[in-house]
Design a protein around this motif. Structure first.
Motif, short mmCIF file in Angstrom:
data_model
loop_
_atom_site.label_atom_id
_atom_site.label_comp_id
_atom_site.label_asym_id
_atom_site.label_seq_id
_atom_site.Cartn_x
_atom_site.Cartn_y
_atom_site.Cartn_z
N UNK A 180 0.84 -1.20 0.00
CA UNK A 180 0.00 0.00 0.00
C UNK A 180 0.87 1.25 0.00
N UNK A 181 2.00 1.18 0.69
CA UNK A 181 2.89 2.32 0.76
C UNK A 181 3.48 2.72 -0.58
N UNK A 182 3.46 1.81 -1.53
CA UNK A 182 3.99 2.11 -2.86
C UNK A 182 2.92 2.61 -3.83
N UNK A 183 1.67 2.60 -3.37
CA UNK A 183 0.56 3.10 -4.20
C UNK A 183 0.43 4.60 -4.07
N UNK A 184 -0.27 5.21 -5.02
CA UNK A 184 -0.52 6.64 -4.93
C UNK A 184 -1.67 6.92 -3.96
N UNK A 185 -1.82 8.17 -3.58
CA UNK A 185 -2.83 8.55 -2.61
C UNK A 185 -4.20 8.03 -3.00
N UNK A 186 -4.84 7.35 -2.04
CA UNK A 186 -6.20 6.88 -2.25
C UNK A 186 -6.31 5.51 -2.87
N UNK A 187 -5.28 5.04 -3.55
CA UNK A 187 -5.37 3.75 -4.24
C UNK A 187 -5.42 2.57 -3.27
N UNK A 188 -4.94 2.78 -2.06
CA UNK A 188 -4.96 1.69 -1.09
C UNK A 188 -6.04 1.83 -0.04
N UNK A 189 -7.04 2.67 -0.31
CA UNK A 189 -8.09 2.93 0.69
C UNK A 189 -8.86 1.68 1.07
N UNK A 190 -8.97 0.73 0.17
CA UNK A 190 -9.76 -0.48 0.43
C UNK A 190 -9.18 -1.31 1.58
N UNK A 191 -7.92 -1.07 1.92
CA UNK A 191 -7.28 -1.90 2.94
C UNK A 191 -7.41 -1.32 4.35
N UNK A 192 -7.94 -0.12 4.46
CA UNK A 192 -8.08 0.51 5.78
C UNK A 192 -8.92 -0.33 6.73
N UNK A 193 -10.06 -0.87 6.30
CA UNK A 193 -10.88 -1.65 7.24
C UNK A 193 -10.16 -2.88 7.80
N UNK A 194 -9.47 -3.62 6.93
CA UNK A 194 -8.80 -4.83 7.42
C UNK A 194 -7.62 -4.48 8.30
#
Length: 218
Positions: A180-194
């Motif tokens: 997720x740290x290598x993605x751009x802003x917002x692209x990893x938002x789906x992982x926040x819940x887990x």
């Protein structure tokens, strides 16, 4: 990409690998297996231990709990198979990330294709450990259900199961975070819940382990 190129000893899946062959690959200077496969296999081992204890809880004196035990066995077996398949998926995802970064970028069109491929590969590489967390969560829940009715002669294996699940969860958190740290802003938002559930799962695992230790220590 398949996981085939990441495994030696003539096998294409972790399900077919020997323990010695897997550990040899893990110790070798090759891209995969790595921590992601280890996390998935932790979850698989935890599920297998739960299933084993449940199968030892099918004595005549356990008859009243038979429906619950059968449910736990079926669910634990399914979790083990799912976690095992995720070890292969992790190796394939890691390989795909490396391949995406090697794509050419000599002009704007190639750079755009490469960027899209990297994003897709990183998302997949983060989704695999997120699924491992979900499986490990199930293992902890099954262990908690089994603990009050499980055969006391193998109760320590319930503690070992949740320790495996805990390790799967915390290792997967690292693997999600790095991708997720290598993605751009917002692209990893789906992982926040887990990611937000990690501490709760760990706390539940620790609670079951503490109960097991208390029962053994007297």
């Amino acid at each position: 990409m398949s996981a085939e190129s990441t495994l030696s000893h003539g096998v294409s899946s972790f399900a077919d690998a020997t323990v010695g062959g897997y550990l040899s690959d893990l110790a070798a200077k090759i891209p995969a297996p790595g921590g992601g496969a280890v996390a998935a296999l932790h979850a698989a081992q935890g599920a297998a231990l739960v299933a084993m204890v449940a199968r030892y809880t099918t004595r005549a004196k356990d008859a009243d709990n038979r429906p619950v035990i059968e449910r736990i066995i079926d669910a634990a077996d399914a979790a083990r198979e799912r976690a095992l398949s995720l070890s292969d998926a992790d190796a394939a995802a890691f390989t795909a990330v490396g391949a995406a970064y090697k794509l050419p970028k000599t002009d704007g069109a190639e750079s755009a294709v490469r960027a899209a491929a990297i994003t897709a590969a990183l998302l997949t590489a983060a989704r695999v450990p997120a699924e491992v967390v979900a499986v490990a969560d199930d293992v902890v829940a099954l262990a908690a259900d089994l603990l009050p009715i499980g055969n006391p002669n193998v109760i320590t294996d319930i503690g070992a199961a949740v320790d495996c699940a805990r390790a799967a969860v915390t290792s997967s958190r690292l693997n999600i975070a790095i991708n997720v740290g290598l993605l751009h802003d917002g692209e990893g938002a789906e992982f926040a819940p887990i990611l937000g559930r990690i501490e709760e799962i760990v706390a539940r695992a620790d609670a079951v382990a503490a109960e097991v230790f208390a029962a053994v220590a007297g």
